[in-house]
Scaffold this motif. Sequence first.
Motif, short mmCIF file in Angstrom:
data_model
loop_
_atom_site.label_atom_id
_atom_site.label_comp_id
_atom_site.label_asym_id
_atom_site.label_seq_id
_atom_site.Cartn_x
_atom_site.Cartn_y
_atom_site.Cartn_z
N UNK A 83 8.40 -28.97 19.97
CA UNK A 83 7.18 -28.19 19.72
C UNK A 83 7.43 -27.12 18.68
N UNK A 84 8.72 -26.88 18.36
CA UNK A 84 9.11 -26.00 17.27
C UNK A 84 10.02 -26.77 16.34
N UNK A 85 9.98 -26.41 15.04
CA UNK A 85 10.86 -27.04 14.07
C UNK A 85 12.17 -26.29 13.90
N UNK A 86 12.14 -24.97 14.10
CA UNK A 86 13.36 -24.17 13.99
C UNK A 86 13.14 -22.84 14.67
N UNK A 87 14.24 -22.13 14.90
CA UNK A 87 14.18 -20.87 15.63
C UNK A 87 15.05 -19.83 14.93
N UNK A 88 14.48 -18.64 14.69
CA UNK A 88 15.21 -17.50 14.16
C UNK A 88 15.46 -16.52 15.30
N UNK A 89 16.71 -16.08 15.44
CA UNK A 89 17.04 -15.25 16.59
C UNK A 89 18.26 -14.38 16.30
N UNK A 90 18.53 -13.44 17.20
CA UNK A 90 19.72 -12.59 17.07
C UNK A 90 20.79 -12.96 18.10
N UNK B 183 20.43 -30.37 22.19
CA UNK B 183 20.90 -31.02 20.97
C UNK B 183 20.41 -30.21 19.77
N UNK B 184 21.13 -29.12 19.47
CA UNK B 184 20.73 -28.23 18.39
C UNK B 184 21.95 -27.84 17.56
N UNK B 185 21.68 -27.41 16.33
CA UNK B 185 22.70 -26.79 15.48
C UNK B 185 22.40 -25.29 15.43
N UNK B 186 23.44 -24.48 15.50
CA UNK B 186 23.29 -23.03 15.42
C UNK B 186 24.04 -22.52 14.19
N UNK B 187 23.29 -21.93 13.24
CA UNK B 187 23.88 -21.46 11.99
C UNK B 187 23.81 -19.93 11.95
N UNK B 188 24.94 -19.26 11.74
CA UNK B 188 24.88 -17.82 11.50
C UNK B 188 24.41 -17.60 10.06
N UNK B 189 23.35 -16.82 9.89
CA UNK B 189 22.80 -16.62 8.55
C UNK B 189 23.03 -15.22 8.02
N UNK C 251 20.01 -19.10 12.73
CA UNK C 251 18.98 -20.11 12.58
C UNK C 251 19.38 -21.29 13.46
N UNK C 252 18.53 -21.65 14.41
CA UNK C 252 18.81 -22.75 15.32
C UNK C 252 17.86 -23.89 14.98
N UNK C 253 18.41 -25.06 14.73
CA UNK C 253 17.62 -26.22 14.34
C UNK C 253 17.96 -27.39 15.24
N UNK C 254 17.00 -28.28 15.49
CA UNK C 254 17.30 -29.48 16.29
C UNK C 254 18.12 -30.47 15.48
N UNK C 255 18.87 -31.29 16.18
CA UNK C 255 19.60 -32.38 15.53
C UNK C 255 18.60 -33.48 15.21
N UNK D 186 14.62 -30.02 4.58
CA UNK D 186 14.82 -29.26 3.35
C UNK D 186 14.50 -27.79 3.55
N UNK D 187 13.47 -27.49 4.34
CA UNK D 187 13.08 -26.10 4.55
C UNK D 187 14.21 -25.31 5.20
N UNK D 188 14.86 -25.87 6.23
CA UNK D 188 15.95 -25.18 6.90
C UNK D 188 17.09 -24.89 5.93
N UNK D 189 17.38 -25.85 5.06
CA UNK D 189 18.44 -25.66 4.06
C UNK D 189 18.10 -24.52 3.12
#
Length: 300
Positions: free
Chosen positions: A143-150, A160-166, A274-278, A284-287
Amino acid sequence: MITNINYNHFYYFWVVSNAGSIAKASKILHLTPQTISAQISMLEQRLDKKLFIREGRQLTLSDYGRVTKQYADDMFAIAEEWLETSQGNDTYIKTLKVGISDALPKSLVTKWLAPIIHSDSNIKLTCIDGKQEELLSQLAIHKLDLLLTDTPSDNSYNLKVFCHEIGKSNIGLYARHAHARELQANFPHSLNQQPMVLPGKDSPTSRAIEYWLNEQNLNVSIVSHVDDSALMKAFGKEGLGIFPAPLLIKDDVESSHEVSLIGQVNNVYQSYYLITPQRLVSDTFSTRLLEQARMGENIE
C-alpha cells in the motif's frame, strides 16, 4: 504435488479476503455470489485445505487462508508493477505513495523530495504520515511504495524490505531566543534543572540524549515525550521546554519556530533511512531519492 491451479479462482479468493465478504466481492468482480462461492470451493478442493471458516454470516480466513493471502498479496502486487511497465511512455503519470514517519522533520523531507518533483512532471506523490510500525505494515502489503524514517527497519518483523541509510546529522538543543541566550554562556551546565521536551521514549535520539545528560551529570525536567517532531518544536516555540532538532535544518528550525540554538549535543547523531520493498521491477524514483539525499550537507 499440486499443479494446474486455476488462477482466476485464486484471484477471486484474494478479492473476497480483501473485501471481507462474498457479497462485497461480487460487486467488485461483477459476478454472482453463487459463482464466486462455487469457484472458491473448487480452489479449496484442489488444495485440499479450507481457506475460509464460516461463522454465521461471517467469513473469516483459516490459518492456511491467512498464509495464502500473504502469497496472494505479493503475487498480485508484482502483477500490478508489471502492468505499469506496459504504460512506459513520456506522458504516463507515475503515482508514488510515500510513507513519512511522524518523527521525521518535514523540512528535511521537503529538501529530499522537492528537487525530484520539480524535475519530473510525470511523478505524482501521495504522502502518508504516521507511526513507523503502521507504515511498515502498509509497505509490506504494497500500500506504500517507500518509507522515509529516522529508525531502521526491525528484522524481527521478517519483512522483505531493503533499508538504506541516506544521511545523518548532529543534534542541537534549541529554546526561545531570550532563553537560549541565557543558556549559551555556560552550556551544557546551564541545562541543569531546565525543562526539556524530547522525542518519544522509544526513539534512539531520545535515549542518546538522556544518556548524554547522565554523562554530563545534568538533572533536567523532562516535561513531555512527543513522537511528532512538529508538535515537539511547537511546544518549544511556546516556551514549554528546550527541545532537540538536527543541525542539518538549523536555519529552518530557528526561522520557523522563533528559537535559537543553545549548543550541540556531542557524539549524538540522528540518522535517516529510506526503506523500500524488495521488488522485481527497478524503482527509478527510489534511486534518485537516494542520490538526492546523499548530495545534501550530511555529516561524515
